[in-house]
Design a protein around this motif. Sequence first.
Motif, PDB file in Angstrom:
ATOM      1  N   TYR A  42      25.264  -1.095  16.315  1.00 56.82           N
ATOM      2  CA  TYR A  42      26.650  -1.170  15.860  1.00 56.82           C
ATOM      3  C   TYR A  42      26.863  -0.685  14.428  1.00 56.82           C
ATOM      4  O   TYR A  42      27.928  -0.115  14.132  1.00 56.82           O
ATOM      5  CB  TYR A  42      27.199  -2.578  16.093  1.00 56.82           C
ATOM      6  N   PRO A  43      25.920  -0.862  13.504  1.00 52.69           N
ATOM      7  CA  PRO A  43      26.089  -0.166  12.213  1.00 52.69           C
ATOM      8  C   PRO A  43      26.127   1.355  12.365  1.00 52.69           C
ATOM      9  O   PRO A  43      26.856   2.034  11.631  1.00 52.69           O
ATOM     10  CB  PRO A  43      24.854  -0.615  11.412  1.00 52.69           C
ATOM     11  N   ILE A  44      25.361   1.896  13.316  1.00 48.27           N
ATOM     12  CA  ILE A  44      25.422   3.341  13.581  1.00 48.27           C
ATOM     13  C   ILE A  44      26.804   3.707  14.114  1.00 48.27           C
ATOM     14  O   ILE A  44      27.406   4.713  13.697  1.00 48.27           O
ATOM     15  CB  ILE A  44      24.324   3.748  14.585  1.00 48.27           C
ATOM     16  N   LEU A  48      19.909   4.362  19.351  1.00 47.96           N
ATOM     17  CA  LEU A  48      20.329   5.744  19.119  1.00 47.96           C
ATOM     18  C   LEU A  48      21.136   6.274  20.299  1.00 47.96           C
ATOM     19  O   LEU A  48      22.047   7.090  20.128  1.00 47.96           O
ATOM     20  CB  LEU A  48      19.112   6.639  18.881  1.00 47.96           C
ATOM     21  N   ALA A  49      20.807   5.807  21.489  1.00 48.48           N
ATOM     22  CA  ALA A  49      21.480   6.307  22.695  1.00 48.48           C
ATOM     23  C   ALA A  49      22.824   5.643  22.940  1.00 48.48           C
ATOM     24  O   ALA A  49      23.703   6.241  23.571  1.00 48.48           O
ATOM     25  CB  ALA A  49      20.578   6.087  23.917  1.00 48.48           C
ATOM     26  N   LEU A  50      23.013   4.417  22.452  1.00 43.87           N
ATOM     27  CA  LEU A  50      24.160   3.604  22.859  1.00 43.87           C
ATOM     28  C   LEU A  50      25.487   4.324  22.687  1.00 43.87           C
ATOM     29  O   LEU A  50      26.267   4.447  23.624  1.00 43.87           O
ATOM     30  CB  LEU A  50      24.176   2.290  22.069  1.00 43.87           C
ATOM     31  N   PHE A  51      25.750   4.839  21.491  1.00 43.14           N
ATOM     32  CA  PHE A  51      27.076   5.381  21.230  1.00 43.14           C
ATOM     33  C   PHE A  51      27.259   6.796  21.749  1.00 43.14           C
ATOM     34  O   PHE A  51      28.394   7.260  21.904  1.00 43.14           O
ATOM     35  CB  PHE A  51      27.383   5.350  19.731  1.00 43.14           C
ATOM     36  N   ILE A  52      26.182   7.517  22.019  1.00 44.30           N
ATOM     37  CA  ILE A  52      26.357   8.900  22.470  1.00 44.30           C
ATOM     38  C   ILE A  52      26.294   9.031  23.989  1.00 44.30           C
ATOM     39  O   ILE A  52      26.401  10.140  24.509  1.00 44.30           O
ATOM     40  CB  ILE A  52      25.334   9.842  21.798  1.00 44.30           C
ATOM     41  N   ARG A  87      36.225   1.018  13.876  1.00 42.94           N
ATOM     42  CA  ARG A  87      35.530   0.201  12.881  1.00 42.94           C
ATOM     43  C   ARG A  87      35.605  -1.282  13.224  1.00 42.94           C
ATOM     44  O   ARG A  87      34.609  -2.004  13.127  1.00 42.94           O
ATOM     45  CB  ARG A  87      36.137   0.451  11.489  1.00 42.94           C
ATOM     46  N   ARG A  88      36.793  -1.721  13.606  1.00 38.06           N
ATOM     47  CA  ARG A  88      36.934  -3.140  13.954  1.00 38.06           C
ATOM     48  C   ARG A  88      36.046  -3.509  15.137  1.00 38.06           C
ATOM     49  O   ARG A  88      35.428  -4.581  15.157  1.00 38.06           O
ATOM     50  CB  ARG A  88      38.394  -3.455  14.278  1.00 38.06           C
ATOM     51  N   ASN A  89      35.994  -2.632  16.120  1.00 40.41           N
ATOM     52  CA  ASN A  89      35.182  -2.942  17.289  1.00 40.41           C
ATOM     53  C   ASN A  89      33.697  -2.885  16.991  1.00 40.41           C
ATOM     54  O   ASN A  89      32.914  -3.622  17.588  1.00 40.41           O
ATOM     55  CB  ASN A  89      35.536  -1.992  18.434  1.00 40.41           C
TER      56      ASN A  89
END
Length: 544
Positions: free
Chosen positions: A92-94, A262-266, A284-286
Amino acid sequence: MKDVEGVELAIFIAVFAVVTVVGFAAARWRRGQTLMHLDEWGLGGRGFGTFVTWFLLGGDLYTAYTFVAVPSAVFAGGAMGFWAVPYGAIAYPIVFLVGPRLWSVAHRHGYVTAADFVRGRFGSKSLGLAVALTGILAMMPYIALQLVGIQAVLTVMGVTGSGWAKDLPLFIAFGLLAAYTYTSGLRAPALISFVKDALIYLVIIVAVVYIPTRLGGWDSIFGTAETALARPNPATGKPAGSLFTNDMTHWAYGTLALGSSLALFIYPHTVTGALAAGRRDVIRRNAALLPAYSLLLGLLALLGYMALAHPGTVAAVKAAGNPQLAVPELFEQVFPSWFAGLAFAAIGVGALVPAAIMSIAASNLFTRNVYAAFLRPDATPEEETRVSQLVSLLVKLGALVFVLGFDKSLAINLQLLGGIWVVQTFPAIAIGLFTRWPHRWALLAGWAAGMAYGTMTAYGTSSPTQRHFGSPLDDIPFVGHTGYIALTAFALNMVVVVAVTLLLRAVRAPEGQDETNPDDYLADADPAPAAPDDPGRSLTGRPV
């Protein structure tokens, strides 16, 4: 079918009926002037706020596979199954850094997929195609596993038999999913995610409070689980696992968490959920709020220990030879029939939401980055939407064929392979959001090297049930420890990207045209113009 649990099945069907009605009704929810545009059908009008996006991304990321597979991993191996908990804290910081920039540039240029961005950023249709095909490839087994989750609870409820009698309920669930996704687009899973999350939170909270009272408390649960995990595995002769990671598993645990982050958001379905947000700050909030799901995931993982501590569940799982049934069997044997039916419905709905979003994401990738980019560059928005609707049906059908025609363990391991593949698009997407220093051809070369190494290495792994694709873990070269193949492949990918970029810059190879500007990455939504007859509403009818 025989010995069907009537009460459980009735509640399961009732919840599915409610969800189906909600799915079709979603076509009118927050609707713009038309659904025949990918911004509307594929991204829900790009207008979801913090609340809706939180439920949508939660329903998107925490799937029926998570509900079934995380506790089953703990059931089978103990503490190693908890790697899924810390990776959210890393991811989540990424997301906080990368997500708003992707949203802004996509909003400014009308990008529907991450591959759209890559093509525009680096001026390379080939690189965009590579990212798109990787996403589509990774989505197929992932969608299939959502249907595996539904199949697991149907099996425990007694919906068995052979031929059409066994698979008919799955066909019906597939048909309903396909119908309301085709009709309502992303609005359907967005609205259904409210039902899904409410059910899952209810079931998990009740489970972690009620089940320990049936098993003698947490001390008894952990003691029984520790004893069970210490028994040698007949296939390996070694203990199945432990309550703590050890020197042999630290690297595996850490690399699984880091590589998955690394894979989560992409992942394409995650990008789709993020781009549906109405404003930059929503992302950002999420990123700050979604770690609440990691708490849920930790509680969920504890169900694996509870299943180990329940003799009836252990016996049923061994008889079936399928650890994926650990949670459904535990619910079946511990809860009263009415609540077990509700719990099974939660798992079933937890499959429908991500399956819908994944199929939409995969179809958008094909439409924008294969069909429109190479086959029909002059396709109209309506034509693109029609193609995406049809492809979403084909994707679901392919997933259904996969579920019915292949061994379930193969599906699970191919999903893990999907993570290995998706991480190889990280340099083009995530790094590309901050700099164009990597050359487009270098990114393509790094992607090819990572894909080839990751696929071949995973193909060479085995398990007691599979000769190939048996594990996402393998020896890390030059380190002497076992780790997640995705991270090793990513390291190779980056080495190739840097080396080839230096070489291509030395010979001044053409870099391609960047269609983005620096201020695009900080852009926010412009206030919508007010309708003449209502100063408080936009021209689309939505609140300003």
